[in-house]
Design a protein around this motif. Structure first.
Motif, PDB file in Angstrom:
ATOM      1  N   MET A  62      26.991  42.105 -20.552  1.00  0.00           N
ATOM      2  CA  MET A  62      28.381  42.211 -20.968  1.00  0.00           C
ATOM      3  C   MET A  62      29.277  41.542 -19.932  1.00  0.00           C
ATOM      4  N   ASP A  63      30.267  40.782 -20.406  1.00  0.00           N
ATOM      5  CA  ASP A  63      31.191  40.095 -19.520  1.00  0.00           C
ATOM      6  C   ASP A  63      32.579  40.719 -19.611  1.00  0.00           C
ATOM      7  N   LEU A  64      33.182  40.895 -18.452  1.00  0.00           N
ATOM      8  CA  LEU A  64      34.561  41.350 -18.355  1.00  0.00           C
ATOM      9  C   LEU A  64      35.348  40.169 -17.799  1.00  0.00           C
ATOM     10  N   VAL A  65      36.194  39.568 -18.627  1.00  0.00           N
ATOM     11  CA  VAL A  65      36.991  38.416 -18.236  1.00  0.00           C
ATOM     12  C   VAL A  65      38.449  38.772 -18.489  1.00  0.00           C
ATOM     13  N   LYS A  66      39.253  38.776 -17.398  1.00  0.00           N
ATOM     14  CA  LYS A  66      40.647  39.204 -17.555  1.00  0.00           C
ATOM     15  C   LYS A  66      41.573  38.421 -16.631  1.00  0.00           C
ATOM     16  N   LEU A  67      42.793  38.243 -17.109  1.00  0.00           N
ATOM     17  CA  LEU A  67      43.917  37.822 -16.293  1.00  0.00           C
ATOM     18  C   LEU A  67      44.854  39.019 -16.252  1.00  0.00           C
ATOM     19  N   VAL A  68      45.290  39.405 -15.057  1.00  0.00           N
ATOM     20  CA  VAL A  68      46.115  40.602 -14.916  1.00  0.00           C
ATOM     21  C   VAL A  68      47.352  40.290 -14.076  1.00  0.00           C
ATOM     22  N   LYS A  72      33.545  30.235 -20.667  1.00  0.00           N
ATOM     23  CA  LYS A  72      32.566  29.145 -20.578  1.00  0.00           C
ATOM     24  C   LYS A  72      31.779  29.240 -19.268  1.00  0.00           C
ATOM     25  N   ILE A  73      32.467  29.594 -18.196  1.00  0.00           N
ATOM     26  CA  ILE A  73      31.788  29.759 -16.905  1.00  0.00           C
ATOM     27  C   ILE A  73      30.766  30.887 -16.993  1.00  0.00           C
ATOM     28  N   CYS A  74      31.135  31.991 -17.617  1.00  0.00           N
ATOM     29  CA  CYS A  74      30.185  33.099 -17.785  1.00  0.00           C
ATOM     30  C   CYS A  74      28.957  32.647 -18.564  1.00  0.00           C
ATOM     31  N   LYS A  75      29.176  31.867 -19.627  1.00  0.00           N
ATOM     32  CA  LYS A  75      28.039  31.362 -20.406  1.00  0.00           C
ATOM     33  C   LYS A  75      27.157  30.465 -19.539  1.00  0.00           C
ATOM     34  N   ALA A  76      27.777  29.602 -18.737  1.00  0.00           N
ATOM     35  CA  ALA A  76      27.007  28.709 -17.860  1.00  0.00           C
ATOM     36  C   ALA A  76      26.195  29.518 -16.846  1.00  0.00           C
ATOM     37  N   VAL A  77      26.767  30.584 -16.340  1.00  0.00           N
ATOM     38  CA  VAL A  77      26.034  31.462 -15.415  1.00  0.00           C
ATOM     39  C   VAL A  77      24.817  32.043 -16.123  1.00  0.00           C
ATOM     40  N   ARG A  78      25.020  32.554 -17.329  1.00  0.00           N
ATOM     41  CA  ARG A  78      23.914  33.178 -18.080  1.00  0.00           C
ATOM     42  C   ARG A  78      22.838  32.157 -18.449  1.00  0.00           C
ATOM     43  N   GLN A  91      19.330  34.726 -14.317  1.00  0.00           N
ATOM     44  CA  GLN A  91      19.078  35.995 -15.001  1.00  0.00           C
ATOM     45  C   GLN A  91      20.023  37.027 -14.390  1.00  0.00           C
ATOM     46  N   VAL A  92      21.166  37.213 -15.055  1.00  0.00           N
ATOM     47  CA  VAL A  92      22.139  38.202 -14.600  1.00  0.00           C
ATOM     48  C   VAL A  92      22.356  39.219 -15.712  1.00  0.00           C
ATOM     49  N   ARG A  93      22.791  40.412 -15.318  1.00  0.00           N
ATOM     50  CA  ARG A  93      23.019  41.465 -16.307  1.00  0.00           C
ATOM     51  C   ARG A  93      24.493  41.519 -16.724  1.00  0.00           C
ATOM     52  N   HIS A  94      25.379  41.733 -15.770  1.00  0.00           N
ATOM     53  CA  HIS A  94      26.811  41.879 -16.068  1.00  0.00           C
ATOM     54  C   HIS A  94      27.640  40.958 -15.185  1.00  0.00           C
ATOM     55  N   ILE A  95      28.758  40.498 -15.755  1.00  0.00           N
ATOM     56  CA  ILE A  95      29.696  39.644 -15.027  1.00  0.00           C
ATOM     57  C   ILE A  95      31.093  40.218 -15.189  1.00  0.00           C
TER      58      ILE A  95
END
Length: 155
Positions: free
Chosen positions: A1-7, A62-68, A72-76
């Motif tokens: 699962m990815d958590l991607v946010k601008l805050v 897109k960066i998260c997808k490239a990492v995956r 082999q990562v579980r969460h980002i």
């Protein structure tokens, strides 16, 4: 699962790191980018960030997808702050969990480097002389070479 946010509020670093916790992972790697109080002998009082938010979120995903695709990562968790960021506060937090440390360490390094090259977030340094401030660019910025306004691009 990815958590991607601008805050726009202060990033809760502990909460961000906790969001990637996983019982099957032996590693959680974290990068916290903070505002420092100086640059080239000038006293920095804060940073100001702006973004084209829909595109920034898209690029971050897109960066998260490239990492995956590469590790082999579980969460980002990938959180970037917008607006005013005082000295010592976090501008960005990247946390990645994986079964083994090598993957998460490499993935965090890749993530922050990729952010600097492709995500449309702009950074302004504000110095103690309030009349003096400067929009900053990164040497890594992908569109810097082709943009006459490059000093106003990339976080």
């Amino acid at each position: 699962m990815d958590l991607v946010k601008l805050v726009t509020d202060k990033i809760n670093v502990e909460e961000t790191v906790d969001s990637v916790g996983c019982e099957s992972c032996g590693a959680t790697s974290v990068f916290v980018g903070t505002t420092r109080d100086n640059f080239e002998n000038k006293k920095v009082v804060r940073l100001e960030y702006e973004a084209y938010e829909p595109m920034a979120i898209n690029e971050m995903n897109k960066i998260c997808k490239a990492v995956r695709d590469k590790w082999q990562v579980r969460h980002i968790a990938f959180v970037h702050r917008l607006g005013l960021v005082p000295v010592k506060e976090a501008s960005i937090v990247v946390a990645i969990s994986s079964p083994h440390r090598k993957e998460s360490l490499e993935a965090v390094q890749f993530t922050i480097d990729a952010l600097k090259t492709s995500v449309p977030i702009w950074k302004k340094e504000v110095y103690d002389n309030e009349n003096e401030s400067k929009w900053k660019s990164n040497p890594e910025c992908a569109w810097k070479e082709n943009n006459k306004h490059a000093s106003e691009s990339c976080s």
